[in-house]
Scaffold this active site. Structure first.
Site, short mmCIF file in Angstrom:
data_model
loop_
_atom_site.label_atom_id
_atom_site.label_comp_id
_atom_site.label_asym_id
_atom_site.label_seq_id
_atom_site.Cartn_x
_atom_site.Cartn_y
_atom_site.Cartn_z
N GLU A 100 61.14 58.97 48.41
CA GLU A 100 59.80 58.73 48.81
C GLU A 100 59.68 56.95 49.03
OE1 GLU A 100 55.11 59.92 48.37
OE2 GLU A 100 56.42 60.09 46.46
N GLU A 131 69.64 48.71 51.50
CA GLU A 131 69.09 50.13 50.96
C GLU A 131 70.05 51.13 51.10
OE1 GLU A 131 66.12 50.39 49.29
OE2 GLU A 131 64.99 48.46 50.22
#
EC number: 2.7.1.21
Length: 186
Positions: free
Chosen positions: A164, A86
């Site tokens: 988000e 990530e």
């Protein structure tokens, strides 16, 4: 030593590929660590477990969750292989300096992250790593509409929020045609 990038849209298998590569090095008795951003809610830090979107888990003795890399660079001296999952959540300058410094000191860095946000804008963290990387792997997913190869991530709602955390409830992989035809989902 080197920097490798694994990139693509959501559900393309980036974390799975990172886990696969790290597992190969662990089998060769290399000292490995996996880093994930502290914002990633798929990780179980207490159990040292990294989870992909399919629910596949890898237990790892050395697993670190953090939001800042460069100030922790010394703790990575003992590792030969460093996986970062990530990467789009990390500060791009922090990530670039961290990866470049460790690669220049003989470490193999394997970085996985999204190629772009849901507006098809690239993440700076990936862009800044490209010029200093030896290998780039771009994965594809399957389009949720037509089942062709998907290279983009489309957000279903809350499109005013760029970062988000969410899964298939919020994001879907799409091909170019379906992105253009369906990107008005509210």
């Amino acid at each position: 030593m080197s920097i490798e990038i694994i990139t693509g849209p959501m559900y393309s298998g980036k974390t799975t590929e990172l886990i696969r590569r790290i597992t190969r090095y662990k089998l060769c008795k290399k000292n490995c660590v996996i880093i994930s951003h502290s914002i990633d809610n798929r990780c179980e830090e207490d159990d040292n477990i990294l989870i992909n979107h399919d629910g596949f888990k890898i237990s790892h003795d050395d697993f670190i969750k953090t939001n800042i890399l460069i100030n922790k660079i010394k703790i990575f001296d003992k590792y030969e292989i460093i996986g970062i999952d990530e990467c789009q959540f990390f500060d791009s300058n922090d990530l670039m300096i961290f990866c470049d410094t460790l690669a220049n000191n003989g470490k193999k860095i394997i970085v996985a992250g999204l190629n772009s946000d849901f507006n098809k804008n690239p993440f700076k963290s990936i862009i800044k790593l490209i010029p200093i990387s030896e290998k780039i792997t771009k994965l594809q997913s399957i389009c949720n509409f037509c089942y062709n190869d998907a290279t983009f991530t489309m957000k279903k709602f809350n499109k005013d929020i760029i970062i988000e955390i969410g899964g298939s409830d919020l994001y879907i992989p799409v091909c170019r045609i379906c992105y253009n035809e369906n990107n008005t989902i509210n």
